[in-house]
Design a protein around this motif. Structure first.
Motif, PDB file in Angstrom:
ATOM      1  N   HIS A   1      49.334  14.401  84.454  1.00 29.32           N
ATOM      2  CA  HIS A   1      47.548  14.052  84.076  1.00 29.32           C
ATOM      3  C   HIS A   1      46.987  15.314  84.261  1.00 29.32           C
ATOM      4  CE1 HIS A   1      43.017  13.126  84.723  1.00 29.32           C
ATOM      5  NE2 HIS A   1      42.988  11.858  84.708  1.00 29.32           N
TER       6      HIS A   1
ATOM      7  N   GLN B   1      44.875   2.980  93.816  1.00 28.84           N
ATOM      8  CA  GLN B   1      44.984   4.329  92.815  1.00 28.84           C
ATOM      9  C   GLN B   1      45.908   5.242  93.200  1.00 28.84           C
ATOM     10  OE1 GLN B   1      41.084   6.338  94.420  1.00 28.84           O
ATOM     11  NE2 GLN B   1      39.786   4.498  93.061  1.00 28.84           N
TER      12      GLN B   1
ATOM     13  N   GLU C   1      37.231   6.251  90.048  1.00 25.41           N
ATOM     14  CA  GLU C   1      38.529   7.524  89.694  1.00 25.41           C
ATOM     15  C   GLU C   1      38.722   7.469  90.600  1.00 25.41           C
ATOM     16  OE1 GLU C   1      37.307  11.155  87.398  1.00 25.41           O
ATOM     17  OE2 GLU C   1      36.152   9.688  86.086  1.00 25.41           O
ATOM     18  N   ASN C   2      40.745   8.696  90.420  1.00 29.21           N
ATOM     19  CA  ASN C   2      40.679   8.434  92.108  1.00 29.21           C
ATOM     20  C   ASN C   2      40.384  10.471  92.834  1.00 29.21           C
ATOM     21  OD1 ASN C   2      43.225   9.521  94.123  1.00 29.21           O
ATOM     22  ND2 ASN C   2      44.593   8.652  92.510  1.00 29.21           N
TER      23      ASN C   2
ATOM     24  N   HIS D   1      40.577  15.353  91.763  1.00 22.21           N
ATOM     25  CA  HIS D   1      39.486  16.251  91.611  1.00 22.21           C
ATOM     26  C   HIS D   1      38.658  17.489  92.648  1.00 22.21           C
ATOM     27  CE1 HIS D   1      36.421  13.933  88.500  1.00 22.21           C
ATOM     28  NE2 HIS D   1      37.259  12.400  88.547  1.00 22.21           N
TER      29      HIS D   1
ATOM     30  N   LEU E   1      32.368   9.191  90.549  1.00 25.70           N
ATOM     31  CA  LEU E   1      33.893   8.397  90.353  1.00 25.70           C
ATOM     32  C   LEU E   1      33.953   7.590  89.548  1.00 25.70           C
ATOM     33  CD1 LEU E   1      35.112  10.267  93.539  1.00 25.70           C
ATOM     34  CD2 LEU E   1      35.431  11.320  90.907  1.00 25.70           C
ATOM     35  N   ASN E   2      32.283   6.859  89.010  1.00 28.12           N
ATOM     36  CA  ASN E   2      32.592   5.119  89.064  1.00 28.12           C
ATOM     37  C   ASN E   2      32.803   4.128  90.186  1.00 28.12           C
ATOM     38  OD1 ASN E   2      31.460   2.826  87.361  1.00 28.12           O
ATOM     39  ND2 ASN E   2      34.350   3.099  86.677  1.00 28.12           N
TER      40      ASN E   2
END
Length: 244
Positions: free
Chosen positions: A39, A144, A186-187, A191, A208-209
């Motif tokens: 990623h 995750q 999101e993990n 970040h 991050l939802n």
């Protein structure tokens, strides 16, 4: 199972968690590490290789950030619970001295980042440090980072809570909801925490939802109506959190 029983007897003994995950995770976390490196943001974090405990325990820096920020909520949580990021490192070191650790330095960094963001997930997801809160955070994390040991503790721990909770309380529903939240979010490991910490906590959750939860507070409501304190379930009492 011996380490799980030790954990149930004292859920503050985090070293037992590391023994369980070491026994059950197999290659899952190595696969997750490779996905992390693939990623673009994961590769950035890996190239930076910032050591988080020094940052997360620096109250001068974090307390200088705005009220209502993620940093503010994190400090409030850690100070209230009497926790430090270094304390979790020390627990891991207790475990590590008993095993032949053949992991590469690169993977150790990744594994440490997962460890060092655990308490941040409590703050962001809203799960407390009661037994159901801890197992719900692990169910969230499993989506995750993978790791059969993490999933094992989440579901086996929830079964222990279910035995203690009033009949019909949706304990396993809390675990399933946590898993759905983790899968959708999101993990945080991807970040830059120095970017997230000064932001309003609700903005970080939206970024991050991290969706709202309903089942965990419902279990707590049913426990209290039955005269039970959720923070005394399974392994002794811990302090009840105050809303961020």
């Amino acid at each position: 199972m011996r380490h799980f029983r030790n954990l149930i007897a004292d859920k503050e003994d985090t070293s037992q968690v590391f023994h369980i995950t070491n026994a059950l995770n197999g290659n899952d976390l190595y696969k997750a590490f490779n996905r992390f490196l693939a990623h673009p943001e994961g590769r950035k974090r890996f190239e930076e290789r910032r050591y988080l405990p020094q940052l997360l325990d620096n109250r001068d820096i974090l307390r200088a950030m705005p009220k209502g920020s993620l940093a503010d909520a994190y400090c409030n949580f850690m100070d209230r619970e009497g926790l430090t990021a270094q304390g979790l490192v020390d627990e891991f070191d207790r475990f590590a001295k008993d095993i032949d650790d053949q992991r590469t330095p690169e993977f150790k960094w990744y594994n440490n980042r997962s460890r060092d963001t655990h308490d941040m997930l409590h703050v962001l997801t809203g799960y407390g440090r009661d037994a159901l809160g801890e197992t719900s955070v692990l169910a969230y994390s499993y989506q995750q980072t993978s790791g059969l040991g993490i999933q094992f503790i989440a579901y086996m721990g929830a079964i222990e809570v279910k035995r203690w909770a009033p009949k019909g309380a949706p304990v396993l529903g809390s675990i399933r909801e946590a898993a759905r939240r983790g899968k959708a979010a999101e993990n945080i490991m991807l970040h830059d925490l120095m970017d997230l910490l000064p932001r309003p906590i609700e903005d970080v959750r939206e970024m991050l939802n991290i969706t709202p939860m309903t089942v965990y507070p419902e279990v707590h409501r049913q426990m209290r109506e039955a005269g039970l304190d959720p923070y005394e379930a399974v392994g002794g009492p811990v302090s009840e959190p105050v809303a961020a």
